[in-house]
Design an enzyme around this catalytic site. Structure first.
Site, PDB file in Angstrom:
ATOM      1  N   TRP A  99      26.919  88.883  88.894  1.00  0.00           N
ATOM      2  CA  TRP A  99      27.586  87.752  88.245  1.00  0.00           C
ATOM      3  C   TRP A  99      28.950  87.571  88.899  1.00  0.00           C
ATOM      4  CZ3 TRP A  99      30.909  88.221  83.370  1.00  0.00           C
ATOM      5  CH2 TRP A  99      31.219  86.957  82.848  1.00  0.00           C
TER       6      TRP A  99
ATOM      7  N   ASP B 233      26.791  96.444  81.805  1.00  0.00           N
ATOM      8  CA  ASP B 233      26.944  95.114  81.217  1.00  0.00           C
ATOM      9  C   ASP B 233      25.619  94.776  80.546  1.00  0.00           C
ATOM     10  OD1 ASP B 233      27.418  92.495  80.523  1.00  0.00           O
ATOM     11  OD2 ASP B 233      28.155  91.872  82.484  1.00  0.00           O
TER      12      ASP B 233
ATOM     13  N   LYS C 186      24.044  85.250  73.527  1.00  0.00           N
ATOM     14  CA  LYS C 186      22.664  84.801  73.698  1.00  0.00           C
ATOM     15  C   LYS C 186      21.781  85.234  72.536  1.00  0.00           C
ATOM     16  CE  LYS C 186      24.308  84.059  77.918  1.00  0.00           C
ATOM     17  NZ  LYS C 186      25.713  84.279  78.300  1.00  0.00           N
TER      18      LYS C 186
END
Length: 397
Positions: free
Chosen positions: A130, A211, A246
């Site tokens: 990311w 993460d 999410k």
């Protein structure tokens, strides 16, 4: 006073999303931004979240500042979600956990903590990762390097090269790892590969930084915590930043946490104290509302069951879109193998498209992807998946 300041080019993904919003074409498809949309193209409001919020409104109460580390009920629920309520690391009190401003806030606080207390450590992230991982850690003053990860030839992991590179890292290095649903590729380590990696991390004296932004989107809420629990059970010290953006559809609430697994409770208390100091120098304390919602959903049995069912439904819808995309592409380009769409996990997939092909998708077909070829599978629906697959086949042919 400010004439010397350089212009900010903007975030490429958010900029792409802005361009999509301005596109007048009626059949456009946004597969760029990392947000879960339902089959009607809407961001869902989960019933468990709606109920939790209504309960909080009905109860009323003052809205005082939270402690620097956040709400105790939220922090406890996060530990039990990640590690399991009966895990030794939880019961022995050797985990320092903060409620943070999203998992991004957790990553930033952890980065600042590392720079203060492990100033010579360098960070190693997967190639690719990311984009904001590099930006955030460099913003903390840390040097960021990469290790091999994605293999474009197979659509899988370069596990041998990854393992060899990690074995050679200097002791005390920070190794950023995606616990599941790798962003941007969707390519994850298998449990067997994690079991090979964990001893290498331990033997090398390395400090993993996990993460976990998509727990439940890979194989399941419990299954996606495999890496977390494997590291804890092996006795490693490590960081983990996790998010509920999410999994609870709480994007704008910035609901996240940072946990640091230590060797014992005394060490955890020292770490928690300095994490508090880091937070105080940054945003002082986290927001009340998202912490209360997360705590209510995770701690109430009925709301927890409703949440788990919603996460399963989101995961299954993404998987169904993967299968539909794979079927159409395989039919239109029978000489090519698109099985990687089925083996990749979570919200994202690497499509194998070149930047030029991505540009053609956007300009000729109103299909928006990040130029790296990363696709947000959650942007697909039963209404657009065939058209998107046909457009992809056209630029790949």
């Amino acid at each position: 006073m400010f004439q010397h300041i350089e212009s900010y080019a903007g975030d490429p993904i958010l900029g792409l999303n802005d361009a999509f919003q301005k596109d007048p074409r009626p059949n456009k498809a946004n597969l760029s931004i990392g947000i879960y949309f339902d089959d009607a193209g809407r961001i869902p409001v989960l019933d468990c979240v709606r109920q939790a919020e209504q309960q909080l409104v009905d109860e009323g109460g003052a809205k005082s500042y939270l402690p620097m580390e956040g709400m105790a009920a939220c922090r406890k629920a996060v530990q039990e979600l990640l590690f399991g309520a009966g895990h030794e690391a939880v019961t022995s009190g050797r985990i320092a956990t903060l409620q943070t401003v999203g998992s991004s806030g957790g990553l930033k606080v952890g980065g600042d903590f590392i720079k203060r207390w492990l100033p010579d450590a360098q960070v190693y992230v997967s190639d690719p990762t990311w984009d904001n991982h590099r930006a955030m850690f460099e913003g903390c003053g840390l040097t960021v390097n990469t290790y091999p990860y994605y293999d474009p030839a197979t659509g899988g992991v370069k596990f041998g090269a990854m393992l060899e590179a990690i074995q050679k890292l200097p002791r005390g290095s920070i190794v950023l790892l995606h616990a599941c649903c790798h962003n941007p590729t969707g390519v994850d380590l298998s449990p067997a590969q994690w079991e090979q990696l964990v001893p290498v991390l331990k033997a090398g004296g390395l400090l993993p930084y996990l993460d976990l932004a998509y727990q439940g989107y890979g194989d399941g809420i419990e299954e996606d915590a495999f890496a977390v629990r494997a590291l804890a059970s092996a006795g490693l010290s490590f960081f983990i930043a996790n998010s509920f953006s999410k999994s609870m559809s709480l994007y704008g609430e910035r609901a996240g946490a940072l946990s640091v697994v230590c060797q014992d409770a005394a060490e955890a208390e020292l770490v928690l104290g300095q994490l508090r100091a880091t937070v105080r120098r940054n945003y002082s304390s986290p927001p009340l509302h998202p912490g209360a919602v997360v705590a209510r959903v995770l701690n109430d049995p009925a709301l927890r069951a409703s949440w788990e069912a919603d996460v399963a439904a989101m995961r299954e819808r993404i998987l169904a879109m993967r299968k539909s995309l794979h079927a159409v592409l395989s039919a239109k380009l029978p000489g090519r193998n698109f099985d990687y769409f089925l083996s990749q996990r979570g919200m994202f997939s690497y499509t194998g498209l070149t930047p030029e092909q991505v540009d053609r998708l956007r300009e000729d077909h109103a299909v928006y992807l990040v130029r790296s070829g990363r696709m947000c599978v959650a942007g697909l629906s039963t209404r657009n998946v065939e058209a998107v697959a046909s457009a992809m086949a056209a630029v790949l042919a």
